[in-house]
Scaffold this active site. Structure first.
Site, PDB file in Angstrom:
ATOM      1  CB  SER A  62      -1.551   5.125   7.549  1.00 29.81           C
ATOM      2  OG  SER A  62      -2.207   5.469   8.737  1.00 29.81           O
ATOM      3  CE  LYS A  79       3.650   3.199   9.226  1.00 30.06           C
ATOM      4  NZ  LYS A  79       2.210   3.196   8.871  1.00 30.06           N
ATOM      5  CB  SER A 138       0.675   5.949  10.793  1.00 28.71           C
ATOM      6  OG  SER A 138       0.445   4.787   9.980  1.00 28.71           O
TER       7      SER A 138
END
Length: 430
Positions: free
Chosen positions: A162, A69, A138
Site C-alpha cells: 500500500s 493518510k 491503500s
C-alpha cells in the site's frame, strides 16, 4: 492535469527558511490543492486555518506541509479510516507519527484518502497522470498528493503493497521502512503483524530525511534540513540480486521490458546484476501472509462489521469472514514461518548489496474499481524488510513504471543510499 513540478516543492525540503517563507510555502500548497484536488480527490479533509503552527527555523521540518493518510489519527481533524462507520470521528489524541511530525515543526496539511480500513474498497482518488486510472491503494491519496505536486512529503501505511504500489503508479518515490521501526500507534490496524508506516516524496533524499527523523531518531542532530543534505550520500551498489520469482508472468510485457532495461542501465553504470531465487517460493509466502491478514483483520475489523453491517463493504465482509474460518493452528504456523524467515532476511539478500524487483505488475490499471495487484510487494511486507520504489519509465500510454529496491531488515539507510544513486542513474520517465 498540470503535473509540472512547482519549484517550491523541489526546494522545500532543501531549505528551512524563516516564518515568512514557511507561510508562503503553505499558501502555495493550498493554492495547488485548490486547483487540482477537485479532480484529483486526494484529500478527505483540509483545514481552513493552520493555527498554532511552529515556524521555528531550528526544527528540521519547520513549515513543511505534510499529508497524512486518513487511517492515521489526528486529534484536530476527522479520521474516518475510509469507512462510513466512522464518518465525522475525531480521535482523542494524535497518532505517534503525527505527534512526531508536529514536534519537528511539520504542518499536517490535510488527511488523504485511504481505501476502507486499508483494504480493497477504493475511495474516490484518481491517478494524477490520467484520471481514468487508479492511483493504487491503500495509500491512494498520499501517493496522488505527492504525484500532483501538492505536498513534498506524505505519510501512508503498507500491509501488503500500500506504499510501494501506489508510489509506482503515481510516478513518485515510496519508502517502506523495516517493520516496527516507525511506531504504528494511532494508525487503525488491519494486520499488526504486517502493518508498516511509510512515506512518499519526489526524491529518495526526501524519504531518507523521513528515515533519519522517524526511523533513526536523528532529530537532535539535524538542526536544519541544510545539515541533512550534506549528511546523506547516495552510493552505487557493487552487486544486486535480481528477483523475478515464480510469479514473474503476472508482470505485463511493458513492466517486464522496463525492468530488464533498468537492469541493463544499472549494469552499464558499473553494477553487477545476478539473477536470484527467493529462498522460499513466493506462493508459500503469499499463502502465509493471507492467513495472517485474514485472522488479524477479523480481530480488528470484525466488531465494526458486526455492529454496522450496512456501513462495511462486501470486500471487507469477505475478508473478515475468511479470517473467522481460519483454524488457530494454521494461523500459528503462518506466524511461526513469518518469524523464522524474517530472522533470515540477510540470507534472502544473498550477500548482495541490495535486491531489485518490480514494484507492481505494470502501470496503473485503467478503472477506479480496483487498486491493483500487490504480488511483487507481498514478500517484503511479510518479511518486514525495507523497500523503496523509484520511477523508472512509462507505459506506451504514458503511465509511470517503477523499480523496487529491497534490503535486509534494519539496513534502511543503505537501501536508501543505493536507491538515491539509482534514481539519479535511471531516466525517471525514459
Amino acid at each position: 492535469m498540470n503535473l509540472d513540478n512547482p519549484p517550491w516543492v523541489t526546494t522545500l525540503i532543501a531549505s528551512r527558511g524563516d516564518a515568512q517563507a514557511c507561510a508562503s510555502r503553505l499558501e502555495q500548497a493550498r493554492a495547488r490543492a485548490d486547483e487540482l484536488d477537485p479532480q484529483l480527490k486526494a484529500f478527505t479533509f483540509r483545514p481552513d486555518h493552520y493555527d498554532g503552527v511552529d515556524h521555528a527555523a531550528a526544527k528540521p521540518l519547520a513549515g513543511m506541509p505534510i499529508a497524512v493518510k486518513d487511517l492515521i489519527a489526528t486529534a484536530d481533524m476527522p479520521t474516518t479510516y475510509g469507512s462510513p462507520a466512522y464518518a465525522g470521528y475525531l480521535p482523542a489524541e494524535d497518532a505517534e507519527i503525527v505527534s512526531r511530525i508536529r514536534a519537528l515543526g511539520g504542518i499536517v496539511f490535510g488527511k488523504t484518502v485511504t481505501t476502507e480500513f486499508a483494504w480493497r474498497q477504493p475511495g474516490p482518488t484518481v491517478n494524477p497522470w490520467n484520471p481514468l486510472h487508479t492511483p493504487g491503494g491503500s495509500s491512494s491519496g498520499s501517493a496522488a498528493a505527492v504525484g500532483a505536486g501538492i505536498v513534498p512529503l506524505a505519510v501512508g501505511t503498507q500491509t501488503l503493497g500500500s506504499v510501494i504500489r501506489p508510489a509506482a503508479y503515481c510516478g513518485v518515490v515510496g519508502y517502506k521502512p523495516t517493520h516496527g521501526r516507525v511506531p504504528t500507534a494511532g494508525a487503525h490496524p488491519l494486520s499488526q503483524s504486517l502493518d508498516h508506516i511509510g512515506f512518499f516524496a519526489k526524491r529518495v533524499e526526501d524519504v531518507a530525511l523521513a528515515q533519519a527523523l522517524f526511523v533513526d531518531g536523528k532529530a537532535d542532530v539535524l538542526a536544519s534540513i541544510d545539515a541533512w543534505n550534506g549528511a546523506f550520500t547516495p552510493r552505487r551498489p557493487v552487486s544486486v540480486g535480481v528477483i523475478r520469482t515464480s510469479l514473474w508472468s503476472r508482470a505485463d510485457a511493458q513492466q517486464q521490458a522496463n525492468f530488464d532495461q533498468s537492469i541493463e542501465r544499472l549494469k552499464a553504470a558499473g553494477v553487477e546484476p545476478h539473477e536470484l531465487e527467493l529462498r522460499v517460493d513466493l506462493p508459500v509466502i503469499v499463502d502465509a501472509l493471507n492467513t495472517i491478514l485474514q485472522v488479524e483483520a477479523h480481530r480488528n475489523i470484525g466488531p465494526v462489521a458486526a455492529k454496522h453491517p450496512d456501513k462495511v463493504s462486501d470486500r471487507m465482509k469477505a475478508l473478515v469472514e475468511a479470517g473467522a474460518a481460519v483454524p488457530a493452528a494454521k494461523y500459528d504456523e503462518a506466524r511461526a514461518l513469518q518469524k523464522e524467515l524474517s530472522a533470515q532476511s540477510a540470507a534472502f539478500v544473498g550477500g548482495y548489496d541490495v535486491l531489485v524487483s518490480p514494484p507492481a505488475t505494470g502501470g496503473a490499471p485503467r478503472g477506479l474499481d480496483d487498486t491493483g495487484d500487490a504480488t511483487f510487494c507481498a514478500a517484503w511486507s511479510f518479511l518486514g524488510m525495507p523497500a523503496v520504489t523509484i520511477p523508472s519509465g512509462r507505459t506506451a500510454d504514458g503511465m509511470p513504471l517503477g523499480l523496487q529496491l529491497i534490503g535486509a531488515r534494519d539496513t534502511d539507510l543503505s537501501v536508501l543510499q543505493f536507491a538515491a544513486w539509482a534514481q539519479a542513474t535511471l531516466p525517471a520517465f525514459g
